[in-house]
Design a protein around this motif. Structure first.
Motif, PDB file in Angstrom:
ATOM      1  N   GLY A   2      24.863  32.724  45.140  1.00 51.50           N
ATOM      2  CA  GLY A   2      26.151  32.442  45.761  1.00 51.50           C
ATOM      3  C   GLY A   2      26.031  31.499  46.938  1.00 51.50           C
ATOM      4  O   GLY A   2      26.787  31.600  47.914  1.00 51.50           O
ATOM      5  N   GLY A  34      26.769  28.347  47.395  1.00 54.75           N
ATOM      6  CA  GLY A  34      27.910  27.489  47.700  1.00 54.75           C
ATOM      7  C   GLY A  34      27.551  26.058  48.033  1.00 54.75           C
ATOM      8  O   GLY A  34      28.335  25.346  48.656  1.00 54.75           O
ATOM      9  N   TRP A  81      30.284  34.134  37.567  1.00 51.20           N
ATOM     10  CA  TRP A  81      29.692  33.126  38.449  1.00 51.20           C
ATOM     11  C   TRP A  81      30.464  31.803  38.391  1.00 51.20           C
ATOM     12  O   TRP A  81      30.220  30.911  39.200  1.00 51.20           O
ATOM     13  N   SER A 134      31.419  30.250  44.030  1.00 47.63           N
ATOM     14  CA  SER A 134      31.147  30.125  45.468  1.00 47.63           C
ATOM     15  C   SER A 134      31.711  28.847  46.084  1.00 47.63           C
ATOM     16  O   SER A 134      31.593  28.642  47.297  1.00 47.63           O
ATOM     17  N   SER A 135      32.334  27.990  45.284  1.00 48.61           N
ATOM     18  CA  SER A 135      32.893  26.740  45.820  1.00 48.61           C
ATOM     19  C   SER A 135      34.002  27.029  46.816  1.00 48.61           C
ATOM     20  O   SER A 135      34.840  27.905  46.599  1.00 48.61           O
ATOM     21  N   ASP A 136      34.018  26.238  47.918  1.00 46.91           N
ATOM     22  CA  ASP A 136      35.104  26.381  48.887  1.00 46.91           C
ATOM     23  C   ASP A 136      36.168  25.303  48.703  1.00 46.91           C
ATOM     24  O   ASP A 136      37.058  25.154  49.531  1.00 46.91           O
TER      25      ASP A 136
END
Length: 437
Positions: free
Chosen positions: A78, A80, A100, A310-312
């Motif tokens: 995770g 990111g 995921w 986990s991308s913001d």
């Protein structure tokens, strides 16, 4: 308030809004493989950012094995680090089932998800949810020098056997002039030499596991596969073949040093492009070989774009994927590079497009090759797994790479084929028992 003051205040407000927009610009980081199609996509990024000035794009372009290691580590922890990742049909169903990856079910009407080739779309879908979008799809096939074949007095059939391939390799080899009859993957990796050898093994009657998940490297079929491969490469292949993967063999073929190359169908546009290939005007195509057992030595694969959970910046990432894998990108590449260079193997409409069929002499063979692969029934004998050139279980990435190292060492002469198979059997048995299969 005067008209002039109102105008000044309005201009100030617009300027402030502009600064705010710039301040809100999102940066997405894209991890991809250093294949020609991906490098071309990177070069066309300005077309995307012109349409989306609020999105900035950063690229991380890596060699295939390094990309897999980095992306797998990042997504499993995770981390990111990436917003868009380039992954294959092996990872997508496993990672999607583990939550995921983010769903890509809504990429907009212009994306036209129903246009995706059913076999490719099915490999990227888990419980009805699309978790990755295909950038290009491929099988594998024989690419060969028509001039060398003619000089050898041979004619390549559309559906060759392995025996014919060995006969042709012998006839085309000219070591004094550094022309090698056959170029095949030897570089270790589950997606490098083991992709080729697993698919080849299918055509020889080999399989990774029986229906009880017992490894099968001690079988006669695997012995026949590996010894045939090593003997042919030692006699008619280039020196240092154990170090050669897709890119190395592509360079050898483009510079006229290979009589035949059995590899990804996506390479066809590179070997027939006169700007890149010295032999562009003398390349023919055939289905991957068989051994008379009802299976061909070809695979089914797609390189895909996906969004880690986990991308913001998931919405910006989704915008990029819709652009890079949608029909509009195909038309962009056609306008910039010509129809022969568009990403193949993902959409039905491409193979109904006469402009593409006229420009790409390899199009029909690519589609035939993809249709000849059956991920649900890849081997001659029944198997408990899906996947043509891989086994769709989490343990395969590590196990496949370790077995690939053994087979690469055998090709390099560091051990015999039987020694490599014996060690592969022991390794796979220990791994499967430890994993509880």
């Amino acid at each position: 308030m005067t008209r002039t003051l109102r105008a000044l205040m309005g201009a100030t407000a617009l300027t402030a809004a502009g600064f705010a927009l710039a301040a809100q610009a999102e940066t997405i980081t894209i991890a991809t493989v250093n294949n020609g199609d991906m490098i071309r996509m990177q070069g066309l990024t300005s077309h995307f950012t012109d349409m989306h000035p609020d999105i900035e794009v950063e690229w991380v372009t890596l060699e295939e094995n390094v990309l897999r290691q980095n992306v797998t580590t990042d997504i499993a922890t995770g981390g990111g680090q990436y917003d868009v990742i380039t992954i294959g049909t092996y990872e997508v169903p496993i990672w999607g089932a583990n939550d995921w990856l983010l769903s890509l079910d809504d990429l907009g009407d212009e994306y036209n998800v129903d246009d995706l080739l059913p076999a490719v779309r099915g490999g990227l879908t888990v419980d009805g949810t699309l978790y990755a979008s295909p950038f290009y799809g491929e099988s594998s096939m024989v690419m060969y020098r028509t001039d060398l074949m003619e000089a050898a007095g041979l004619e390549m059939p559309d559906e060759p056997s392995w025996e014919f391939i060995r006969e042709a390799a012998a006839a085309m080899t000219d070591r004094e002039n550094e022309i090698y009859g056959i170029c095949l993957r030897g570089k270790a990796g589950w997606g490098e030499n083991m992709a080729f050898l697993t698919a080849m093994g299918n055509s020889f009657g080999a399989r990774w596991f029986d229906m009880d998940w017992r490894p099968q490297f001690d079988s006669e079929a695997w012995h026949n596969t590996l010894t045939f491969y090593i003997d042919m490469m030692n006699e008619y292949g280039p020196p240092g073949a154990s170090n050669n993967g897709f890119n190395e063999n592509l360079a050898l073929f483009q510079t006229g040093k290979c009589g035949m190359w059995i590899d990804a169908t996506v390479a066809a546009s590179f070997v027939t492009n006169p700007d890149d290939s010295d032999v562009a005007d003398s390349v023919g195509f055939a289905l991957a070989p068989d051994n008379g057992l009802g299976r061909r030595g070809n695979w089914l694969w797609a390189w895909n774009l996906a969004i880690p959970a986990s991308s913001d910046a998931p919405e910006a990432a989704r915008e990029f994927i819709a652009w890079a894998t949608g029909p509009g990108y195909t038309e962009l590449v056609a306008s910039e590079e010509g129809w022969a260079n568009v990403p193949p193997g993902t959409r039905t409409s491409l193979y109904e497009n006469q402009e593409y069929l006229d420009a790409a002499p390899f199009a029909e063979m690519t589609l035939r090759s993809m249709q000849a692969a059956d991920p649900t029934n890849p081997a001659v004998d029944p198997v408990p797994y899906t996947g043509v050139q891989f086994v769709a279980i989490p343990e395969f990435a590590g196990l496949g790479t370790e077995v690939g190292q053994l087979f690469s060492a055998a090709l390099a002469g560091q051990m015999s084929a039987d020694e490599a198979l014996e060690q592969a059997q022991e390794l796979a048995t220990e791994e499967m028992e430890a994993a509880g299969y």
